[in-house]
Design an enzyme around this catalytic site. Structure first.
Site, short mmCIF file in Angstrom:
data_model
loop_
_atom_site.label_atom_id
_atom_site.label_comp_id
_atom_site.label_asym_id
_atom_site.label_seq_id
_atom_site.Cartn_x
_atom_site.Cartn_y
_atom_site.Cartn_z
N HIS A 1 -1.28 -4.79 4.60
CA HIS A 1 -1.25 -3.75 5.62
C HIS A 1 -2.41 -3.93 6.58
O HIS A 1 -3.56 -4.12 6.16
CB HIS A 1 -1.32 -2.36 4.99
N SER A 2 -2.12 -3.88 7.89
CA SER A 2 -3.13 -3.96 8.94
C SER A 2 -3.94 -5.26 8.80
O SER A 2 -3.36 -6.34 8.88
CB SER A 2 -4.03 -2.72 8.88
N MET A 3 -5.25 -5.20 8.57
CA MET A 3 -6.00 -6.44 8.35
C MET A 3 -5.38 -7.25 7.23
O MET A 3 -5.33 -8.49 7.28
CB MET A 3 -7.47 -6.14 8.02
N ALA B 1 -2.42 -7.72 6.54
CA ALA B 1 -1.28 -8.51 7.00
C ALA B 1 -1.74 -9.89 7.47
O ALA B 1 -1.08 -10.91 7.20
CB ALA B 1 -0.54 -7.79 8.12
N SER C 1 2.62 -5.26 7.38
CA SER C 1 2.72 -3.85 7.71
C SER C 1 1.63 -3.47 8.71
O SER C 1 0.47 -3.86 8.57
CB SER C 1 2.58 -3.02 6.43
#
Length: 251
Positions: A92-94, A96, A119
């Site tokens: 998720h975010s970083m 990803a 994500s």
């Protein structure tokens, strides 16, 4: 055995047919994925990554390069080389970006993941210039509040802030200085998830992940902001199960 400093297995499931490695967001920790692990076990064994510089690893230096984080994760996964079950990645975010770089490294070792689920992050070639990591502490806290990813009470507690801000700042540096290097497309399917009101990630940019795989690509938009996955957990879990559960072989 993997080093339990890096890889946390909250609910061991050695009989599960597949494994899922989960990589946290900037400032996040392995414990963010405890509910995911609990919900997916025993059908999927979840391995959550703990980056240095937070919680029980707070005394360690924060790693400020996405590629270096990916190198460490791949090294730890390699320690479990006797496990030949399919391995999927979720970030998720970083996380990803880290998951993407882990996938590239695994593929280069002829151990490509079975799937990559990203994500809350635009495609890696669509990186935008940003310098949040250079802001003052107040500026960094303002960014966190805008994303609504950290409990507001924690952001008002000066003692807790002093503990978590170095990790958050280092993580933002890793993200903001990341630049994709040329390389082959992934051979595994990619599923890209995003909240429909994410203030930092546009839906079109998430669609750009399709350029990084030669296999199936799917984009799924769910209600919510940057941390939509907290409130849409059941939908996220369903998407994970659909993507990473081994499918019967047609005869």
């Amino acid at each position: 055995m993997t080093d339990d400093l890096w890889i946390r297995n909250f609910h061991p499931a050695p009989e599960a047919p597949t494994r899922l490695v989960c990589l946290p967001h900037a400032g996040g920790s392995a414990s963010f994925y405890f509910p995911v692990s609990r919900a997916l076990s025993p059908d999927i064994e979840v391995l959550a990554v703990q980056y240095p510089g937070r919680q029980d690893r707070r005394s360690e230096p924060v790693i400020t390069e996405v590629g270096v984080l990916a190198d460490h994760v791949v090294e730890q996964l390699g320690e479990a080389g006797d496990d030949d079950r399919p391995l999927a990645l979720f970030g998720h975010s970083m996380g990803a970006l880290v998951a993407f770089e882990v996938a590239r490294r695994l593929q280069a070792r002829a151990a490509a993941p079975s799937a990559l689920i990203v994500s809350g992050r635009r495609a890696p070639h669509l990186q935008r210039e940003a310098n949040v990591h250079k802001r003052s502490d107040d500026g960094l806290v303002a960014e966190l509040k805008a994303l609504s990813g950290t409990d507001a009470d924690l952001l008002g507690d000066e003692e807790i802030l002093r503990m978590i801000l170095p990790a958050i700042r280092g993580d933002y540096q890793a993200v903001e200085t990341y630049r994709i290097t040329p390389g082959p497309a992934l051979t595994c399917p990619v599923l890209a998830l995003v909240g429909d009101s994410d203030p930092r990630v546009d839906i079109e940019g998430v669609g750009g992940w399709e350029e990084h795989t030669d296999a199936e690509f799917e984009r799924k938009v769910l209600p919510g902001g940057h941390f939509y996955l907290v409130h849409e957990q059941e939908a996220v879990l369903s998407a994970i199960r659909t993507r990473v559960t081994p499918r019967p072989v047609a005869v």
